[in-house]
Design a protein around this motif. Sequence first.
Motif, PDB file in Angstrom:
ATOM      1  N   VAL A  92       0.813  -1.209   0.000  1.00 52.41           N
ATOM      2  CA  VAL A  92       0.000   0.000   0.000  1.00 52.41           C
ATOM      3  C   VAL A  92       0.853   1.269   0.000  1.00 52.41           C
ATOM      4  CG1 VAL A  92      -2.021  -1.084   1.055  1.00 52.41           C
ATOM      5  CG2 VAL A  92      -0.242  -0.100   2.520  1.00 52.41           C
ATOM      6  N   GLY A  93       2.166   1.095   0.047  1.00 44.38           N
ATOM      7  CA  GLY A  93       3.075   2.236  -0.006  1.00 44.38           C
ATOM      8  C   GLY A  93       4.459   1.779  -0.433  1.00 44.38           C
ATOM      9  N   TRP A  94       5.144   2.664  -1.170  1.00 39.14           N
ATOM     10  CA  TRP A  94       6.447   2.319  -1.725  1.00 39.14           C
ATOM     11  C   TRP A  94       7.274   3.591  -1.825  1.00 39.14           C
ATOM     12  CZ3 TRP A  94       8.655  -2.271  -3.019  1.00 39.14           C
ATOM     13  CH2 TRP A  94       9.771  -2.248  -3.850  1.00 39.14           C
ATOM     14  N   LYS A  95       8.549   3.491  -1.483  1.00 37.49           N
ATOM     15  CA  LYS A  95       9.402   4.666  -1.535  1.00 37.49           C
ATOM     16  C   LYS A  95      10.847   4.230  -1.784  1.00 37.49           C
ATOM     17  CE  LYS A  95      10.534   8.704   1.314  1.00 37.49           C
ATOM     18  NZ  LYS A  95      10.274   9.366   2.599  1.00 37.49           N
ATOM     19  N   ILE A  96      11.530   4.942  -2.673  1.00 35.71           N
ATOM     20  CA  ILE A  96      12.957   4.727  -2.923  1.00 35.71           C
ATOM     21  C   ILE A  96      13.710   5.888  -2.277  1.00 35.71           C
ATOM     22  CG2 ILE A  96      14.783   4.511  -4.651  1.00 35.71           C
ATOM     23  CD1 ILE A  96      12.904   2.207  -4.873  1.00 35.71           C
ATOM     24  N   VAL A  97      14.684   5.585  -1.439  1.00 35.07           N
ATOM     25  CA  VAL A  97      15.503   6.615  -0.801  1.00 35.07           C
ATOM     26  C   VAL A  97      16.963   6.368  -1.144  1.00 35.07           C
ATOM     27  CG1 VAL A  97      13.917   7.123   1.083  1.00 35.07           C
ATOM     28  CG2 VAL A  97      15.571   5.286   1.342  1.00 35.07           C
ATOM     29  N   GLU A  98      17.712   7.453  -1.299  1.00 33.26           N
ATOM     30  CA  GLU A  98      19.145   7.361  -1.577  1.00 33.26           C
ATOM     31  C   GLU A  98      19.908   8.062  -0.468  1.00 33.26           C
ATOM     32  OE1 GLU A  98      20.531   8.297  -5.483  1.00 33.26           O
ATOM     33  OE2 GLU A  98      18.662   7.623  -6.404  1.00 33.26           O
ATOM     34  N   TYR A  99      21.019   7.469  -0.070  1.00 32.34           N
ATOM     35  CA  TYR A  99      21.852   8.031   0.976  1.00 32.34           C
ATOM     36  C   TYR A  99      23.260   8.266   0.429  1.00 32.34           C
ATOM     37  CZ  TYR A  99      18.008   6.444   3.831  1.00 32.34           C
ATOM     38  OH  TYR A  99      16.753   6.245   4.340  1.00 32.34           O
ATOM     39  N   PRO A 100      23.854   9.402   0.763  1.00 32.79           N
ATOM     40  CA  PRO A 100      25.193   9.706   0.248  1.00 32.79           C
ATOM     41  C   PRO A 100      26.256   8.822   0.902  1.00 32.79           C
ATOM     42  CG  PRO A 100      24.505  11.389   1.792  1.00 32.79           C
ATOM     43  CD  PRO A 100      23.321  10.481   1.589  1.00 32.79           C
ATOM     44  N   ALA A 101      27.431   8.820   0.302  1.00 33.09           N
ATOM     45  CA  ALA A 101      28.558   8.057   0.836  1.00 33.09           C
ATOM     46  C   ALA A 101      28.943   8.585   2.215  1.00 33.09           C
ATOM     47  CB  ALA A 101      29.738   8.145  -0.114  1.00 33.09           C
ATOM     48  N   SER A 102      29.487   7.689   3.016  1.00 30.35           N
ATOM     49  CA  SER A 102      29.892   8.059   4.370  1.00 30.35           C
ATOM     50  C   SER A 102      31.141   7.270   4.751  1.00 30.35           C
ATOM     51  CB  SER A 102      28.762   7.749   5.350  1.00 30.35           C
ATOM     52  OG  SER A 102      29.185   7.920   6.679  1.00 30.35           O
ATOM     53  N   ASP A 103      31.833   7.768   5.780  1.00 32.16           N
ATOM     54  CA  ASP A 103      32.992   7.046   6.299  1.00 32.16           C
ATOM     55  C   ASP A 103      32.581   5.931   7.257  1.00 32.16           C
ATOM     56  OD1 ASP A 103      34.688   8.655   4.860  1.00 32.16           O
ATOM     57  OD2 ASP A 103      34.986  10.080   6.498  1.00 32.16           O
ATOM     58  N   LEU A 104      31.308   5.914   7.630  1.00 32.28           N
ATOM     59  CA  LEU A 104      30.801   4.890   8.543  1.00 32.28           C
ATOM     60  C   LEU A 104      30.305   3.687   7.748  1.00 32.28           C
ATOM     61  CD1 LEU A 104      28.724   7.193  10.893  1.00 32.28           C
ATOM     62  CD2 LEU A 104      31.020   6.275  11.300  1.00 32.28           C
ATOM     63  N   ARG A 105      30.586   2.506   8.243  1.00 24.95           N
ATOM     64  CA  ARG A 105      30.112   1.297   7.566  1.00 24.95           C
ATOM     65  C   ARG A 105      28.640   1.035   7.903  1.00 24.95           C
ATOM     66  NH1 ARG A 105      30.686  -2.903   4.644  1.00 24.95           N
ATOM     67  NH2 ARG A 105      30.261  -5.023   5.286  1.00 24.95           N
ATOM     68  N   ALA A 106      28.263   1.188   9.160  1.00 21.50           N
ATOM     69  CA  ALA A 106      26.885   0.934   9.592  1.00 21.50           C
ATOM     70  C   ALA A 106      26.221   2.258   9.971  1.00 21.50           C
ATOM     71  CB  ALA A 106      26.871  -0.016  10.776  1.00 21.50           C
TER      72      ALA A 106
END
Length: 130
Positions: A92-106
């Motif tokens: 009933v809902g869908w979303k694509i999100v993008e996250y920038p690169a980071s120095d953190l693995r998690a």
Amino acid sequence: MTTQDMLDERYGRTSSPRKRWTIGIIIAIAAVLVGLFAWMTIAGSLDDVDVDTTGFAVEDQRSVALAFQISVPEGRTVACALEAQDEDHGVVGWKIVEYPASDLRARAFRESIPTTAEATTGLVSDCWVT
């Protein structure tokens, strides 16, 4: 000529240079194939993304809040497909999100997913390195 030489000649057990080259080429091809397979296995796992849904909350009839964490190789951007489902497991809902690169693995995130009907759950469908 020894008895062994006579028997080898009679029954065709002589080793020719051509036979040695053929065996050498077969061994070389096998070694290249094993190396290629090993490289493809390692290269395929370099961009693996691990994702864990840590919680969700139905905010109202038109949205769900989703909490999750991702583990991605450092310095790589990542995109995730989030979805909300109703009680019959219909999307009933869908979303694509993008996250920038980071120095953190998690990293941990919280996103709100707009829905077309009341949802009963939210989850991360998939994540990939972009």
